[in-house]
Design an enzyme around this catalytic site. Structure first.
Site, PDB file in Angstrom:
ATOM      1  NE  ARG A  91      -2.335  -1.304   3.535  1.00  0.00           N
ATOM      2  CZ  ARG A  91      -1.786  -0.501   4.431  1.00  0.00           C
ATOM      3  NH1 ARG A  91      -1.854   0.813   4.300  1.00  0.00           N
ATOM      4  NH2 ARG A  91      -1.181  -0.988   5.484  1.00  0.00           N
TER       5      ARG A  91
ATOM      6  CE1 TYR B 229       0.367  -5.946  -1.701  1.00  0.00           C
ATOM      7  CE2 TYR B 229      -0.775  -3.961  -0.970  1.00  0.00           C
ATOM      8  CZ  TYR B 229      -0.248  -5.206  -0.703  1.00  0.00           C
ATOM      9  OH  TYR B 229      -0.369  -5.739   0.550  1.00  0.00           O
ATOM     10  N   GLY B 230      -2.666  -5.438  -4.088  1.00  0.00           N
ATOM     11  CA  GLY B 230      -3.863  -5.720  -3.291  1.00  0.00           C
ATOM     12  C   GLY B 230      -4.605  -4.517  -2.733  1.00  0.00           C
TER      13      GLY B 230
ATOM     14  CG  HIS C 198      -7.099  -3.233   9.893  1.00  0.00           C
ATOM     15  ND1 HIS C 198      -5.793  -2.807  10.046  1.00  0.00           N
ATOM     16  CD2 HIS C 198      -7.068  -4.218   8.961  1.00  0.00           C
ATOM     17  CE1 HIS C 198      -5.009  -3.513   9.240  1.00  0.00           C
ATOM     18  NE2 HIS C 198      -5.747  -4.374   8.576  1.00  0.00           N
TER      19      HIS C 198
ATOM     20  CB  SER D 224      -0.714  -3.633   7.825  1.00  0.00           C
ATOM     21  OG  SER D 224      -1.891  -2.925   7.527  1.00  0.00           O
TER      22      SER D 224
ATOM     23  CD  GLU E 137       2.969 -22.201  23.706  1.00  0.00           C
ATOM     24  OE1 GLU E 137       1.914 -22.328  24.359  1.00  0.00           O
ATOM     25  OE2 GLU E 137       3.871 -23.080  23.678  1.00  0.00           O
TER      26      GLU E 137
ATOM     27  NE  ARG F  73       0.038  -8.677   2.394  1.00  0.00           N
ATOM     28  CZ  ARG F  73      -0.491  -8.319   3.567  1.00  0.00           C
ATOM     29  NH1 ARG F  73      -1.560  -8.927   4.031  1.00  0.00           N
ATOM     30  NH2 ARG F  73       0.056  -7.363   4.281  1.00  0.00           N
TER      31      ARG F  73
ATOM     32  CE  LYS G 285      -7.071  -3.778   5.125  1.00  0.00           C
ATOM     33  NZ  LYS G 285      -5.755  -4.276   5.032  1.00  0.00           N
TER      34      LYS G 285
ATOM     35  CB  CYS H 293       0.748  -6.262  13.846  1.00  0.00           C
ATOM     36  SG  CYS H 293       1.940  -4.964  13.452  1.00  0.00           S
ATOM     37  N   GLY H 294      -0.203  -9.670  13.001  1.00  0.00           N
ATOM     38  CA  GLY H 294      -0.675 -10.911  13.588  1.00  0.00           C
ATOM     39  C   GLY H 294      -2.162 -11.213  13.558  1.00  0.00           C
ATOM     40  CE  LYS H 295      -5.517  -7.091  10.515  1.00  0.00           C
ATOM     41  NZ  LYS H 295      -4.167  -6.525  10.541  1.00  0.00           N
ATOM     42  CB  THR H 296      -3.623 -13.770   8.929  1.00  0.00           C
ATOM     43  OG1 THR H 296      -4.081 -12.684   8.124  1.00  0.00           O
ATOM     44  CG2 THR H 296      -3.890 -15.090   8.230  1.00  0.00           C
ATOM     45  CG  ASN H 297       0.202 -15.799  12.017  1.00  0.00           C
ATOM     46  OD1 ASN H 297       0.683 -16.930  11.980  1.00  0.00           O
ATOM     47  ND2 ASN H 297       0.469 -14.880  11.100  1.00  0.00           N
TER      48      ASN H 297
ATOM     49  CG  PHE I 117       3.232 -17.890  16.059  1.00  0.00           C
ATOM     50  CD1 PHE I 117       2.710 -17.300  14.919  1.00  0.00           C
ATOM     51  CD2 PHE I 117       4.553 -17.604  16.402  1.00  0.00           C
ATOM     52  CE1 PHE I 117       3.486 -16.447  14.122  1.00  0.00           C
ATOM     53  CE2 PHE I 117       5.336 -16.756  15.605  1.00  0.00           C
ATOM     54  CZ  PHE I 117       4.791 -16.193  14.481  1.00  0.00           C
TER      55      PHE I 117
ATOM     56  CG  ASN J  52       3.140  -6.483   1.975  1.00  0.00           C
ATOM     57  OD1 ASN J  52       2.522  -6.976   2.916  1.00  0.00           O
ATOM     58  ND2 ASN J  52       2.556  -5.702   1.076  1.00  0.00           N
TER      59      ASN J  52
ATOM     60  CG  ASP K 162      -7.373  -7.319   6.680  1.00  0.00           C
ATOM     61  OD1 ASP K 162      -6.382  -7.200   7.414  1.00  0.00           O
ATOM     62  OD2 ASP K 162      -7.619  -6.535   5.752  1.00  0.00           O
TER      63      ASP K 162
HETATM   64  P1  GTP Z   1      -2.313  -7.748   7.356  1.00  0.00           P
HETATM   65  O1  GTP Z   1      -2.809  -8.800   6.428  1.00  0.00           O
HETATM   66  O2  GTP Z   1      -1.223  -6.906   6.746  1.00  0.00           O
HETATM   67  O3  GTP Z   1      -3.394  -6.886   7.905  1.00  0.00           O
HETATM   68  O4  GTP Z   1      -1.497  -8.498   8.539  1.00  0.00           O
HETATM   69  P2  GTP Z   1      -1.952  -9.379   9.797  1.00  0.00           P
HETATM   70  O5  GTP Z   1      -2.265  -8.491  10.942  1.00  0.00           O
HETATM   71  O6  GTP Z   1      -2.989 -10.358   9.395  1.00  0.00           O
HETATM   72  O7  GTP Z   1      -0.579 -10.120  10.167  1.00  0.00           O
HETATM   73  P3  GTP Z   1      -0.163 -11.658  10.077  1.00  0.00           P
HETATM   74  O8  GTP Z   1      -0.980 -12.533  10.962  1.00  0.00           O
HETATM   75  O9  GTP Z   1      -0.087 -12.036   8.653  1.00  0.00           O
HETATM   76  O10 GTP Z   1       1.304 -11.614  10.695  1.00  0.00           O
HETATM   77  C1  GTP Z   1       2.328 -10.821  10.154  1.00  0.00           C
HETATM   78  C2  GTP Z   1       3.659 -11.268  10.649  1.00  0.00           C
HETATM   79  O11 GTP Z   1       3.692 -11.304  12.085  1.00  0.00           O
HETATM   80  C3  GTP Z   1       4.041 -12.653  10.177  1.00  0.00           C
HETATM   81  O12 GTP Z   1       5.372 -12.644   9.717  1.00  0.00           O
HETATM   82  C4  GTP Z   1       3.909 -13.513  11.413  1.00  0.00           C
HETATM   83  O13 GTP Z   1       4.813 -14.578  11.389  1.00  0.00           O
HETATM   84  C5  GTP Z   1       4.171 -12.541  12.557  1.00  0.00           C
HETATM   85  N1  GTP Z   1       3.420 -12.928  13.776  1.00  0.00           N
HETATM   86  C6  GTP Z   1       2.093 -13.179  13.854  1.00  0.00           C
HETATM   87  N2  GTP Z   1       1.731 -13.562  15.104  1.00  0.00           N
HETATM   88  C7  GTP Z   1       2.866 -13.536  15.838  1.00  0.00           C
HETATM   89  C8  GTP Z   1       3.156 -13.823  17.214  1.00  0.00           C
HETATM   90  O14 GTP Z   1       2.287 -14.192  18.020  1.00  0.00           O
HETATM   91  N3  GTP Z   1       4.450 -13.682  17.624  1.00  0.00           N
HETATM   92  C9  GTP Z   1       5.430 -13.264  16.750  1.00  0.00           C
HETATM   93  N4  GTP Z   1       6.660 -13.143  17.219  1.00  0.00           N
HETATM   94  N5  GTP Z   1       5.191 -13.004  15.449  1.00  0.00           N
HETATM   95  C10 GTP Z   1       3.938 -13.122  14.997  1.00  0.00           C
HETATM   96  C1  SPV Z   2      -2.935  -4.624   5.144  1.00  0.00           C
HETATM   97  O1  SPV Z   2      -1.961  -3.996   4.675  1.00  0.00           O
HETATM   98  O2  SPV Z   2      -3.467  -4.339   6.232  1.00  0.00           O
HETATM   99  C2  SPV Z   2      -3.466  -5.791   4.417  1.00  0.00           C
HETATM  100  C3  SPV Z   2      -3.012  -6.010   3.053  1.00  0.00           C
HETATM  101  O3  SPV Z   2      -4.321  -6.491   4.925  1.00  0.00           O
HETATM  102  S1  SPV Z   2      -3.793  -4.905   1.943  1.00  0.00           S
HETATM  103  O4  SPV Z   2      -4.951  -5.545   1.395  1.00  0.00           O
HETATM  104  O5  SPV Z   2      -2.829  -4.621   0.915  1.00  0.00           O
HETATM  105  O6  SPV Z   2      -4.178  -3.706   2.637  1.00  0.00           O
HETATM  106 MN    MN Z   3      -4.891  -5.694   6.934  1.00  0.00          MN
END
Ligand code: GTP
Ligand code: SPV
Ligand code: MN
Length: 611
Positions: free
Chosen positions: A85, A225-226, A254, A276, A521, A393, A234, A278-282, A519, A391, A301
């Site tokens: 972005r 890009y996305g 978000h 972005s 934990e 995806r 977004k 910072c761990g939402k998907t995880n 993760f 970044n 997201d």
């Molecule tokens: P967007 O799609 O950009 O909105 O990102 P997101 O918030 O979904 O982040 P995502 O879960 O993809 O995690 C982004 C990065 O953070 C990855 O490289 C993960 O490996 C890392 N990460 C996620 N959860 C953790 C955690 O609990 N601990 C640590 N150390 N890293 C994490």
């Molecule tokens: C973000 O950057 O927060 C994402 C990827 O989820 S994007 O769709 O490019 O905004």
């Molecule tokens: Mn996002």
């Protein structure tokens, strides 16, 4: 239509593709301006997907992956300058500058339209113009949230088909109800002269990602890009929807949405806002490490949340797929994402392509001896450059997630019990803190800070305020946005609203390592949160809120020293004192638009810290 561009022929130039006059007029107007060779109305059918992806393979935008590894899936590499972005090229063009506020770029809407109209003039020459009718959220929602994206990128069409409910059934419904819709115009900004060979990733150095909040319209130019080009995500579901939400009394955030079930069968729904990457998907797909606990995914997201008839806050995920960060995703950190993409039907952008036709990225494990990097170069483990962009995806259908909660498809959504805010901070912010009440939780969200990531262009690792993880996505004045949050708290029964927590998985020790293993934990933190909501877990009252005592966290089987745990949970008064001038400076930006109660919250914090 020239043979060397990614385009498809079925249904082109139909005489009457829709009876919806608003759509037809707008499409004709855009076609006249941008002068595409042909217009294609997207149906969303399987046949269309095949035609489209075949065409993308032919032009070199897509490489088809080995069907035994990733069926019906494709590898794409962007132009090396078009990878994230572009926040400095993103504008909220409200009629009044003050309505875009101090955190957004602004230009007068007429001035912006004049500039962009010039850019769009003839910008689709030599290309196909695709019309994508889509709905964010459910087609059966009480008031379905329609949009139409016009784009000259087949890559965008393929991605939109994964990420949003789109196609003929959406268009038919729009016709039936003569639906209002958000017009979303996208051009990669690279017209083709007759005979000119296309490139794999057309884009333009000049980029504009523009929202017109009063008109509820989106104009995007120059990027494929996305977040810049899949305009339902977004641009619509956050920037435009946040304005609709302000006007109509709901929230567009978000946030991921997950369902947590305890061994006793207690169910809680959690929404969480982290910036972005910072761990939402995880967190949304978390595989708990504590026995008997279960997490199911509803979204990773974006959450749209409305107060239901029972006074509780209900969340829906307006999207239909995941656009997830690839690097770092592996069997251990996110097995559920690995299972989701294995099922195929996915697009991978800016990761490495292995010699056996699969994808690979840093942090996946099983490092290949050789691969093709995202830049199209030979890559080996000895290479100095990364194989995948940080970044990079995967774009994959939500339905393939093995832990998808059945409620994900409920147009009414799920009642949220807890809202989590979180960011990436090496210091200061403890593992988890519970807010005293909604207003305090709004203060936590409004002061959320995080180190910047590769999800946006610009420096990485710089601490900035990212309120509610929405800094790049609030479609109006952020001071008014805080006030909207406060109002939601005031206008509703506090006992029925979600409890608010602040988490930080990213605190570091003296050697720079993560204190908390993160993760799976993180399920231990979710357990404490569930128990807090039900009044069953201990906490210490600190100046910043309620923090678990080390004994209150389930640490059975956790591989972590007591000292590290204590440090992860520590509220260091000196570190917090250093935070105060930064928060003060942040709040001052908003002048009279900042709700007074947030100053009161800051005063309370200062008093408790002894400042
Ligand atoms: P967007 O799609 O950009 O909105 O990102 P997101 O918030 O979904 O982040 P995502 O879960 O993809 O995690 C982004 C990065 O953070 C990855 O490289 C993960 O490996 C890392 N990460 C996620 N959860 C953790 C955690 O609990 N601990 C640590 N150390 N890293 C994490
Ligand atoms: C973000 O950057 O927060 C994402 C990827 O989820 S994007 O769709 O490019 O905004
Ligand atoms: Mn996002």
């Amino acid at each position: 239509m020239t043979a060397d561009t990614a385009s498809i022929s079925s249904q082109d130039n139909q005489s009457a593709p829709t009876t919806h006059e608003g759509i037809l007029n707008w499409v004709n107007e855009v076609a006249e301006l941008t002068q595409p060779d042909t217009v294609h109305w997207c149906t969303g059918s399987d046949e269309e997907w095949v035609e489209l992806t075949d065409a993308l393979v032919e032009t070199g935008t897509f490489v088809r992956l080995n069907a035994e590894k990733k069926p019906n899936s494709f590898w794409a590499a962007s132009d090396p300058t078009d990878v994230a972005r572009v926040e400095d090229r993103t504008y909220i063009c409200s009629v009044d500058e003050k309505d875009s506020g101090p955190t957004n770029n602004w230009m007068d809407p007429n001035e912006m339209k004049a500039i962009m109209t010039d850019l769009y003039r003839g910008s689709m020459k030599g290309r196909t113009m695709y019309v994508i009718p889509f709905v964010m959220g459910h087609l059966e929602a009480e008031s379905p949230m329609f949009g139409v994206e016009i784009t000259d990128s087949a890559y965008v069409v393929a991605s939109m088909r994964v990420m949003a409910r789109m196609g003929t059934n959406v268009l038919r419904r729009m016709e039936e109800v003569d639906a209002k819709f958000v017009p979303a115009l996208h051009s990669v900004g690279m017209p083709l002269e007759p005979g000119q060979q296309d490139v794999a990733w057309p884009c333009n150095d000049t980029k504009y990602i523009v929202q017109f909040p009063e008109e509820r319209a989106i104009w995007s130019y120059g990027s494929g890009y996305g977040g810049n080009a899949l305009l339902g995500k977004k641009c619509y579901a956050l920037r435009i929807a946040s304005v609709m939400a302000r006007d109509e009394g709901w929230l567009a955030e978000h946030m991921l949405i997950l369902k947590l079930t305890s061994p006793e069968g207690v169910v809680k729904y959690v929404a969480a806002a982290f910036p972005s990457a910072c761990g939402k998907t995880n967190l949304a797909m978390l595989a708990p490490t504590i026995p008997g606990w279960k997490v199911e995914t509803l979204g990773d997201d974006i959450a749209w949340m409305r107060i239901g008839e029972d006074g509780r806050l209900y969340a829906v995920n307006p999207e239909f797929g995941f656009f997830g960060v690839a690097p770092g995703t592996n069997e251990k950190t996110n097995p559920n994402a690995m299972r989701t993409i294995e099922r195929g039907n996915s697009v991978f952008t800016n990761v490495a392509l292995t010699d056996d036709g699969d994808v690979w990225w840093e942090g996946m494990g099983n490092t290949p001896a050789h691969a093709t990097s995202w830049k199209g170069q030979d890559w080996t483990p000895d290479s100095e450059e990364l194989s995948s962009h940080p970044n990079s995806r995967y774009c994959t259908p939500i339905k393939q997630c093995p832990i998808l909660a059945p409620e994900y498809d409920d147009p009414n959504g799920v009642p949220i019990d807890a809202i989590l805010f979180g960011g990436r901070r090496k210091t200061t912010i403890p593992l988890v803190t519970e807010a005293r009440d909604w207003t305090h939780g709004t203060f936590m969200g409004a002061t959320l800070s995080s180190e910047t990531t590769a999800a946006a262009t610009g420096a990485v690792g710089v601490v900035r305020r990212d309120p509610m993880a929405m800094l790049p996505f609030i479609g109006y004045n952020a001071g008014d946005y805080f006030n909207h949050w406060i109002t939601v708290g005031k206008d509703n029964d506090a006992a029925k609203l979600p409890k608010i927590f602040y988490v930080n998985w990213f605190r570091r020790d003296e050697d720079g390592g993560f204190l908390w293993p993160g993760f799976g934990e993180n399920s231990r933190v979710l357990k404490w949160i569930l128990q807090r909501i039900d009044g069953q877990a201990e906490a210490t009252e600190t100046p910043i809120g309620h923090v678990p005592t080390p004994e209150a966290l389930d640490t059975d089987g956790l591989d972590m020293t007591e000292a590290d745990l204590a440090q992860a949970l520590e509220v260091d008064v000196e570190e917090w004192k250093a935070e105060i001038p930064q928060i003060t400076e942040w709040f001052e930006k908003f002048g009279d638009n900042l709700p007074a109660v947030l100053w009161t919250e800051l005063d309370g914090l200062k008093a408790r810290l002894g400042v």
